[in-house]
Motif scaffolding. Sequence first.
Motif, short mmCIF file in Angstrom:
data_model
loop_
_atom_site.label_atom_id
_atom_site.label_comp_id
_atom_site.label_asym_id
_atom_site.label_seq_id
_atom_site.Cartn_x
_atom_site.Cartn_y
_atom_site.Cartn_z
N LEU A 123 -11.47 -8.58 28.83
CA LEU A 123 -11.69 -7.35 29.60
C LEU A 123 -13.13 -7.38 30.04
CD1 LEU A 123 -10.04 -4.53 27.43
CD2 LEU A 123 -9.55 -5.00 29.84
N GLU A 124 -13.38 -7.27 31.32
CA GLU A 124 -14.77 -7.31 31.81
C GLU A 124 -15.00 -6.19 32.80
OE1 GLU A 124 -15.99 -10.90 33.89
OE2 GLU A 124 -18.10 -10.39 33.52
N ASP A 125 -15.98 -5.34 32.46
CA ASP A 125 -16.36 -4.25 33.34
C ASP A 125 -17.82 -4.37 33.74
OD1 ASP A 125 -14.15 -2.48 33.87
OD2 ASP A 125 -14.11 -2.03 31.74
N LEU A 141 -7.50 -12.95 35.12
CA LEU A 141 -8.12 -12.94 36.46
C LEU A 141 -9.57 -12.52 36.31
CD1 LEU A 141 -5.26 -10.95 38.27
CD2 LEU A 141 -5.69 -13.42 38.44
N ASP A 142 -10.50 -13.44 36.56
CA ASP A 142 -11.94 -13.13 36.52
C ASP A 142 -12.45 -13.35 37.93
OD1 ASP A 142 -14.69 -13.03 36.19
OD2 ASP A 142 -14.69 -14.20 34.33
N MET A 143 -12.75 -12.25 38.63
CA MET A 143 -12.97 -12.36 40.07
C MET A 143 -14.03 -11.34 40.50
SD MET A 143 -8.93 -12.63 41.19
CE MET A 143 -8.54 -10.89 41.08
N ALA A 186 -19.96 -8.33 42.26
CA ALA A 186 -19.25 -7.76 41.12
C ALA A 186 -18.79 -8.92 40.23
CB ALA A 186 -18.05 -6.97 41.61
N ASP A 187 -18.34 -8.60 39.04
CA ASP A 187 -17.83 -9.61 38.10
C ASP A 187 -16.88 -8.88 37.16
OD1 ASP A 187 -17.42 -11.68 36.34
OD2 ASP A 187 -19.44 -11.65 35.49
N VAL A 188 -15.59 -8.97 37.45
CA VAL A 188 -14.61 -8.13 36.75
C VAL A 188 -13.49 -9.03 36.23
CG1 VAL A 188 -12.92 -6.26 37.06
CG2 VAL A 188 -15.12 -6.15 38.25
N THR A 189 -13.00 -8.71 35.04
CA THR A 189 -11.84 -9.45 34.50
C THR A 189 -10.78 -8.47 33.99
OG1 THR A 189 -13.29 -11.22 33.75
CG2 THR A 189 -11.06 -11.22 32.87
N ARG A 190 -9.56 -8.75 34.35
CA ARG A 190 -8.41 -8.12 33.70
C ARG A 190 -7.41 -9.23 33.42
NH1 ARG A 190 -11.59 -4.67 33.53
NH2 ARG A 190 -11.37 -2.43 33.93
MN MN Z 1 -16.46 -12.74 34.89
#
Ligand code: MN
Length: 479
Positions: free
Chosen positions: A443-445, A291-293, A303-307
């Motif tokens: 993983l995106e923080d 999920l990159d959302m 924001a730009d976060v991935t788990r």
């Molecule tokens: Mn992303």
Amino acid sequence: MTDPTMRPPYAGTRYPRLATIPAFTSFIEEGWEAVTTPPALLEGTAAAASRHRDRLSDAFPGQIIVAAAGRAPTRNDDCAYLFRADSDFVWLTGCQVEGALLVMTPAASGHAATLYLPAPFRPGDAGFFADAAHGELWVGPSPGLSEWAEALDVEVRGLADLEGGLHALGGGVATGAVDADLVSRAGLTRDPELGRRLSRLRMVKDAWEIAQLREAVDRTVSGFAAVVAEVPLAVSQGLGERWLQGTFDRHARTFGNGPGYSTIVGSGAHAPVLHWVRCDGPILPDAAILLDMGVEARSLYTADVTRTVPANGAFSSPERAVHDLVERAHRAGLAQVRPGVQYLDFHFAAMEVIANGLHDWGLLPVSVDEALSPQGQHHRRYLACGIGHHLGLDVHDCSHAEYEDYMGAPLEPGVVMTVEPGLYFHANDKTVPPELRGVGIRLEDDVLVTDGGSEVLSDALPIDAAGIEAWTRKHLARS
Ligand code: MN
Ligand code: GLY
Ligand code: MN
């Protein structure tokens, strides 16, 4: 009741053009209550934009500067794609009005700013009923020039006034969003230095911008929870990736302006596909979902976060092994984010971990040193994308900056960036063992560089596999 066998009155005559009918135009002019509509601006917007203009002014002394909000592309006839104002323009004005222009003219000290806006057509204007873009009968009551002037504390004029004064501008520099026609009529120059300088200036976020990014990240974190809670339904009803994508996009629209970029929901073998924005597959009950959302806040900061989460609450052992390696790379990257460190150090730190891990699994055809060398890069077969970028009004923020100002520059407090290592083993990659094929983990923080180090803005979401499993199970249970 009308008799369907009879033709209606005036059938066969030409379609009436309302603007040419005096009886109609004089009737529709009258009988409207005056409505005042102030712009819906977040507190601090005007002051932030004013500070930003001052910073740009210092960089272009004595030059006219023109920036534009731009226009939505046409989809068909008079139906346009959703409009989203240009980020440089929003940074300089706080205004998101389609077609708006900012003209900064040199003044005794710095620049004087004038915002040119398409004035809404109100009762009494022909456009009130005839103009689908700016007529209030079509688009609803809208802030006028005086409401904008008050809210933004700048001089605001109608776009028609600019037309008359175009030649008087006598040259100047224009941002990329200023349309070509205006550039040529006003004798402007598209100086690439303007875009580069705006990117450079936008890199260091002020306190107001950081607050906007925190808001975007917090809304994104709650969006992850909303999406995971829908996984059981997406599986049991066969609603698939589309349902989860729609869930996040609805959440982003409700609690922000919308998604900050095309939402990625990749189940199973779609997870390793870097830009899986098709989101048209099933949610497999026993596979991980990447999920990159990102929620774009109403101020347009995103924001730009991935788990990557296990659909059933527990990673398979290959997924877990890959996750553990990506987590180690992620931690190594995060540890390099602090003032004074070269921007790219996080990249090299994460890549060292990845290359070593792949070597230990027997996946590198060369030594770790050879892979890491500029002439090798064999590990990048499984991680061919960048693993971070600046973040702000644009998901890939400040992208016009020169290499020396971005990848080749030291980090400064106020920078917000992503760190996002991953490993992507495509389902048809014969170089990896069968159990790894179709596994993709990222993983995106979102990370703020502070005076003393860094702060992970998205740390409400765990990054370790066990933590992600527990977090996922908690939200699956809420469905
Ligand atoms: Mn992303
Ligand atoms: N979602 C776009 C990116 O991660 O850069
Ligand atoms: Mn990113």
